[in-house]
Write an enzyme that holds these catalytic residues in place. Structure first.
Site: not given
Ligand code: GLV
Length: 350
Positions: A127, A153, A249, A103, A225
């Site tokens: 991002y 994302t 997500h 991430s 994504k």
């Molecule tokens: C981060 O992307 C979350 O969903 O906390």
């Protein structure tokens, strides 16, 4: 590994705020629950009398051979649950022969993950930030560290409202920081709080042109994504995506959206063989992996269960989640008369 027991045991080890941050979803958590429930609504239609004395789970992702169609989804802040953080999770993924997706808001940096697990196949979740220089800085670091794909994302123009985090007052404890965001600008640290970071760094004006823009700044393949519709998936592929990841997500963005299981077939049909299609969200059983392949995914990505494994037993705990899920998938293949990922066709579900 009993995933429900693993989660319960992780919960005992973690603070309520940390547990809830990971386990929770947006608003009324309808999508959070439906992501898991939806897989079981697809009934399997097994073949019998096929020689399943050996089954082969291997596949390839973006041209690289993988041990199984089970990979690690990007999730934030692993050091919240284990001191080794993402270095341990990356190690677990490598031991299982899986992709590890790091991430942007990881607590071990891009470089330190690469150093700790040089043998791993790492992808970097990204991002496109309002500050394009910050974006390019992250891309260049991921490239230099040997990461092999970017996972963009796109379901986060703003952050979803996670009511549990408000109730618990979730924030990062001292010493746990978003390691990739430190040092971008001298004298300024990016906010460590996801909500504040999202408000300043995420770009709500993003369009599909961001994919073309990113392509101009990287030699890495781009996985987009957070796609839930065929028309959007086709547009992403036309803009240069090498793969599309069906995702909501983890139910943490717009509550009430369809489960990823229910979005998958439409996206797969729209993409065809022009790009790869992956899915994450609610995969808890080997039979779910089989369903996902039958509905058109080349691979699945697992998020929360890997964190529960990490919380319980570090790299070994996370690895056990992946290898046990692979073993369950092999059994599901055998029981369904499926000998390889390629044989997991759409006729297997109804
Ligand atoms: C981060 O992307 C979350 O969903 O906390």
């Amino acid at each position: 590994v009993d995933l429900a027991a693993l989660e319960a045991s992780a919960r005992e080890r973690l603070s309520e705020a940390t547990y809830s941050y990971i386990a929770g979803g947006a608003d009324d958590e309808l999508t959070l629950a439906d992501n898991v429930a939806a897989w079981s609504r697809y009934r399997l239609r097994p073949h019998v009398l096929r020689d399943v004395s050996t089954v082969d789970l291997t596949t390839s992702l973006l041209g690289t051979p993988m041990s199984s169609p089970i990979q690690v989804a990007p999730t934030a802040y692993h050091r919240l649950v284990h001191p080794d953080g993402e270095a341990a999770t990356a190690k677990a993924a490598a031991a299982a022969g899986s992709v590890f997706t790091l991430s942007t808001v990881s607590t071990v940096s891009i470089e330190d993950v690469a150093k700790a697990v040089p043998e791993g196949r790492h992808w970097f979740q990204l991002y496109v930030h309002s500050d394009r220089d910050l974006t390019i800085w992250l891309v260049q670091r991921a490239e230099a560290a040997g990461f092999s794909a970017l996972v963009l994302t796109v379901d986060t123009p703003v952050i979803g409202r996670r009511r549990r985090d408000g109730a618990t007052g979730f924030s990062l404890p001292p010493g746990i920081e978003p390691a990739n965001l430190i040092g971008f600008r001298e004298g300024r640290t990016e906010s460590t709080n996801l909500v504040d970071f999202a408000a300043t760094a995420f770009d709500p004006s993003l369009t599909v042109d961001a994919i073309g823009w990113l392509r101009e700044h990287t030699r890495l393949p781009i996985v987009v994504k957070g796609v839930l519709r065929g028309d959007d998936a086709a547009a992403c592929v036309a803009a240069g995506a090498s793969a599309v990841q069906v995702s909501n997500h983890g139910g943490r963005q717009l509550d009430g959206v369809l489960a990823t299981a229910d979005a998958l077939a439409e996206v797969a049909a729209a993409v065809g063989d022009r790009a790869e299609v992956y899915v994450d969200g609610g995969i808890r059983r080997g039979s779910d992996v089989l369903r996902a392949l039958a509905l058109g995914a080349r691979s699945v990505f697992v998020g929360r269960p890997v964190l529960w494994g990490l919380a319980n037993n570090g790299a070994d705990g996370a690895r056990a989640v992946l290898t046990d899920l692979a073993a369950e998938t092999a059994r599901a293949f055998q029981l369904a008369g499926v000998r390889s990922c390629a044989e997991a066709g759409s006729d297997l579900v109804s």
